[in-house]
Design an enzyme around this catalytic site. Structure first.
Site, PDB file in Angstrom:
ATOM      1  N   ASP A 123       2.941   2.836   9.593  1.00 36.21           N
ATOM      2  CA  ASP A 123       2.238   1.732   8.912  1.00 36.21           C
ATOM      3  C   ASP A 123       3.246   0.594   8.795  1.00 36.21           C
ATOM      4  O   ASP A 123       4.450   0.779   9.028  1.00 36.21           O
ATOM      5  CB  ASP A 123       1.776   2.186   7.517  1.00 36.21           C
ATOM      6  CG  ASP A 123       1.084   1.063   6.726  1.00 36.21           C
ATOM      7  OD1 ASP A 123       0.254   0.342   7.322  1.00 36.21           O
ATOM      8  OD2 ASP A 123       1.384   0.890   5.534  1.00 36.21           O
ATOM      9  N   SER A 124       2.763  -0.566   8.389  1.00 33.54           N
ATOM     10  CA  SER A 124       3.675  -1.685   8.150  1.00 33.54           C
ATOM     11  C   SER A 124       4.582  -1.400   6.942  1.00 33.54           C
ATOM     12  O   SER A 124       5.616  -2.037   6.787  1.00 33.54           O
ATOM     13  CB  SER A 124       2.871  -2.956   7.894  1.00 33.54           C
ATOM     14  OG  SER A 124       1.992  -2.741   6.812  1.00 33.54           O
ATOM     15  N   TYR A 155       1.872  -7.018   8.041  1.00 39.07           N
ATOM     16  CA  TYR A 155       1.326  -7.213   9.383  1.00 39.07           C
ATOM     17  C   TYR A 155       0.055  -8.077   9.310  1.00 39.07           C
ATOM     18  O   TYR A 155      -0.303  -8.747  10.250  1.00 39.07           O
ATOM     19  CB  TYR A 155       0.935  -5.862   9.998  1.00 39.07           C
ATOM     20  CG  TYR A 155       2.042  -5.025  10.588  1.00 39.07           C
ATOM     21  CD1 TYR A 155       3.391  -5.324  10.399  1.00 39.07           C
ATOM     22  CD2 TYR A 155       1.720  -3.904  11.361  1.00 39.07           C
ATOM     23  CE1 TYR A 155       4.383  -4.522  10.960  1.00 39.07           C
ATOM     24  CE2 TYR A 155       2.707  -3.109  11.926  1.00 39.07           C
ATOM     25  CZ  TYR A 155       4.034  -3.418  11.719  1.00 39.07           C
ATOM     26  OH  TYR A 155       5.003  -2.621  12.282  1.00 39.07           O
ATOM     27  N   CYS A 159      -2.371   2.378   9.784  1.00 39.19           N
ATOM     28  CA  CYS A 159      -2.427   0.972   9.371  1.00 39.19           C
ATOM     29  C   CYS A 159      -3.675   0.382  10.009  1.00 39.19           C
ATOM     30  O   CYS A 159      -3.849   0.468  11.230  1.00 39.19           O
ATOM     31  CB  CYS A 159      -1.179   0.256   9.889  1.00 39.19           C
ATOM     32  SG  CYS A 159      -1.209  -1.534   9.683  1.00 39.19           S
ATOM     33  N   THR A 214      -4.541  -2.759  10.228  1.00 36.34           N
ATOM     34  CA  THR A 214      -4.255  -3.978  10.992  1.00 36.34           C
ATOM     35  C   THR A 214      -3.784  -3.599  12.396  1.00 36.34           C
ATOM     36  O   THR A 214      -4.263  -4.152  13.394  1.00 36.34           O
ATOM     37  CB  THR A 214      -3.176  -4.807  10.264  1.00 36.34           C
ATOM     38  OG1 THR A 214      -3.588  -4.982   8.911  1.00 36.34           O
ATOM     39  CG2 THR A 214      -2.985  -6.149  10.919  1.00 36.34           C
ATOM     40  N   GLU A 217       2.068  -3.038  -3.403  1.00 37.67           N
ATOM     41  CA  GLU A 217       3.509  -2.834  -3.187  1.00 37.67           C
ATOM     42  C   GLU A 217       4.284  -3.009  -4.499  1.00 37.67           C
ATOM     43  O   GLU A 217       5.253  -2.316  -4.754  1.00 37.67           O
ATOM     44  CB  GLU A 217       4.031  -3.842  -2.152  1.00 37.67           C
ATOM     45  CG  GLU A 217       3.593  -3.559  -0.734  1.00 37.67           C
ATOM     46  CD  GLU A 217       4.536  -2.602   0.000  1.00 37.67           C
ATOM     47  OE1 GLU A 217       5.721  -2.569  -0.314  1.00 37.67           O
ATOM     48  OE2 GLU A 217       4.034  -1.878   0.877  1.00 37.67           O
ATOM     49  N   CYS A 241      -7.868  -1.237   4.430  1.00 39.01           N
ATOM     50  CA  CYS A 241      -6.414  -1.409   4.484  1.00 39.01           C
ATOM     51  C   CYS A 241      -5.823  -0.222   3.736  1.00 39.01           C
ATOM     52  O   CYS A 241      -6.310   0.130   2.652  1.00 39.01           O
ATOM     53  CB  CYS A 241      -6.015  -2.718   3.803  1.00 39.01           C
ATOM     54  SG  CYS A 241      -4.228  -2.910   3.603  1.00 39.01           S
ATOM     55  N   THR A 242      -4.801   0.388   4.314  1.00 39.19           N
ATOM     56  CA  THR A 242      -4.285   1.617   3.711  1.00 39.19           C
ATOM     57  C   THR A 242      -3.559   1.366   2.385  1.00 39.19           C
ATOM     58  O   THR A 242      -3.235   2.319   1.675  1.00 39.19           O
ATOM     59  CB  THR A 242      -3.361   2.366   4.702  1.00 39.19           C
ATOM     60  OG1 THR A 242      -2.357   1.462   5.180  1.00 39.19           O
ATOM     61  CG2 THR A 242      -4.150   2.897   5.875  1.00 39.19           C
ATOM     62  N   HIS A 243      -3.311   0.108   2.061  1.00 38.50           N
ATOM     63  CA  HIS A 243      -2.728  -0.202   0.744  1.00 38.50           C
ATOM     64  C   HIS A 243      -3.780  -0.198  -0.369  1.00 38.50           C
ATOM     65  O   HIS A 243      -3.450  -0.059  -1.539  1.00 38.50           O
ATOM     66  CB  HIS A 243      -2.083  -1.596   0.751  1.00 38.50           C
ATOM     67  CG  HIS A 243      -0.709  -1.634   1.334  1.00 38.50           C
ATOM     68  ND1 HIS A 243      -0.493  -1.528   2.690  1.00 38.50           N
ATOM     69  CD2 HIS A 243       0.510  -1.770   0.760  1.00 38.50           C
ATOM     70  CE1 HIS A 243       0.815  -1.601   2.920  1.00 38.50           C
ATOM     71  NE2 HIS A 243       1.440  -1.745   1.766  1.00 38.50           N
TER      72      HIS A 243
HETATM   73  N1  DGL Z   1      -1.464  -1.246   5.316  1.00 37.19           N
HETATM   74  C1  DGL Z   1      -1.826  -2.206   6.306  1.00 37.19           C
HETATM   75  C2  DGL Z   1      -3.261  -2.007   6.755  1.00 37.19           C
HETATM   76  O1  DGL Z   1      -3.811  -0.933   6.602  1.00 37.19           O
HETATM   77  C3  DGL Z   1      -1.680  -3.655   6.008  1.00 37.19           C
HETATM   78  C4  DGL Z   1      -0.631  -4.179   5.148  1.00 37.19           C
HETATM   79  C5  DGL Z   1       0.012  -5.360   5.816  1.00 37.19           C
HETATM   80  O2  DGL Z   1      -0.530  -6.473   5.760  1.00 37.19           O
HETATM   81  O3  DGL Z   1       1.038  -5.118   6.433  1.00 37.19           O
HETATM   82  O4  DGL Z   1      -3.868  -2.903   7.280  1.00 37.19           O
END
Ligand code: DGL
Length: 279
Positions: A13-14, A45, A76, A78, A156, A196-198
């Site tokens: 992931d990013s 990302y 991720c 993205t 984060e 988004c995984t966040h």
């Molecule tokens: N965790 C990433 C996703 O699932 C994105 C976070 C980022 O912008 O890097 O898209």
């Protein structure tokens, strides 16, 4: 292909967001070893161009494949949205699983009124990967895509509940779920995809601002199931007793990775299990 069931699964992931997918994978496949790479030096990302995200994604894949993995999980959204084809072309011998397809399938299974909202990074929404994946399974679905980039920074930072994330969530989501009266009212989505995984860390704040009946889905569990099926199909699943090991790689600040990552994973990550790498 590395036809060796004892090899680890590679994930990237990013940053630490993909650990929400690792958590689901660990629950379903406790015997598997995993190498997880968080490209924290280059996060986010989601605000970068598809070309840049593709380049980063292929570099992450190269690092994991150099360490020998039997399957690659792009944890991720993205990178899954823009770099999956490039990764498959670059590493044709390793199965590659992304999170967008599983997330889209979870949404299609959950909706009753065929109206689905997807929240994700700017890049994921702009590329339309979720829209295409949902339409492939449910051509009649009405989809609203909405970028919520600030959620990445909040997750984060660990600002996942209370006034600040709820105010941000309301600002992003009210136009979708509580549109101003007057003009023609659109159908309100009954399903919200955390694309988004966040974002799963912000689920409590998000729940507080969307209508109570909204089903919130993310791709963690469905991606873990897709990995399970693929390993099984290829005869690469690791069976037996005991716990698999997880090794963590990060491109910046191993101590910070261990600290913030522990929150995303829901269990402590020891600094000694985190290795700093340069891509
Ligand atoms: N965790 C990433 C996703 O699932 C994105 C976070 C980022 O912008 O890097 O898209």
């Amino acid at each position: 292909m590395e036809k060796d069931a004892s090899l680890p699964i590679g994930m990237f992931d990013s940053g630490v967001g993909g650990l929400t997918v690792l958590k689901a994978l660990r629950e379903l496949l406790p015997c598997e070893d995993v190498v997880y790479l968080g490209d924290t030096a280059r996060l986010p990302y989601g605000t970068k161009s598809p070309q840049t995200v593709t380049r980063y994604g292929v570099q992450c894949g190269a690092e994991l494949i150099r360490r020998r993995v039997k399957l690659l999980v792009v944890a991720c959204n993205t990178a899954s949205a823009v770099a999956l084809d490039a990764l498959r072309a670059a590493y044709p011998d390793v199965p590659v699983i992304g999170v967008v397809g599983p997330g889209a399938r979870a949404a299609c299974a959950a909706t009753a009124n065929n109206a689905i909202a997807v929240i994700a990074t700017e890049s994921t929404i702009a590329g339309g990967a979720y829209q295409r994946a949902i339409h492939a399974a449910r051509p009649e679905a009405r989809i609203v895509g909405h970028p919520c980039p600030l959620f990445v920074a909040l997750a984060e930072e660990g600002w996942t509940d209370g006034d600040v994330p709820e105010a941000v969530a309301a600002r992003y989501l009210d136009p979708v779920f509580r549109p101003a009266s007057g003009t023609e009212r659109p159908v309100i989505p009954d399903t919200l995809v955390l694309g988004c995984t966040h974002f799963p860390l912000l689920a409590p704040a998000i729940k507080n601002v969307v209508p109570r009946a909204t089903t919130i889905v993310d791709s963690a569990a469905t991606t873990a199931e897709a990995v399970f099926r693929e390993l099984d199909r290829l005869g690469l699943a690791r069976t037996g007793e005991g716990c698999g090991q997880t090794r963590y790689l990060t491109t910046d600040d191993d101590a910070r990775f261990a600290r913030t990552g522990s929150r995303f994973l829901g269990t402590p990550i020891s600094e000694k299990d985190v290795e700093l790498v340069d891509l």
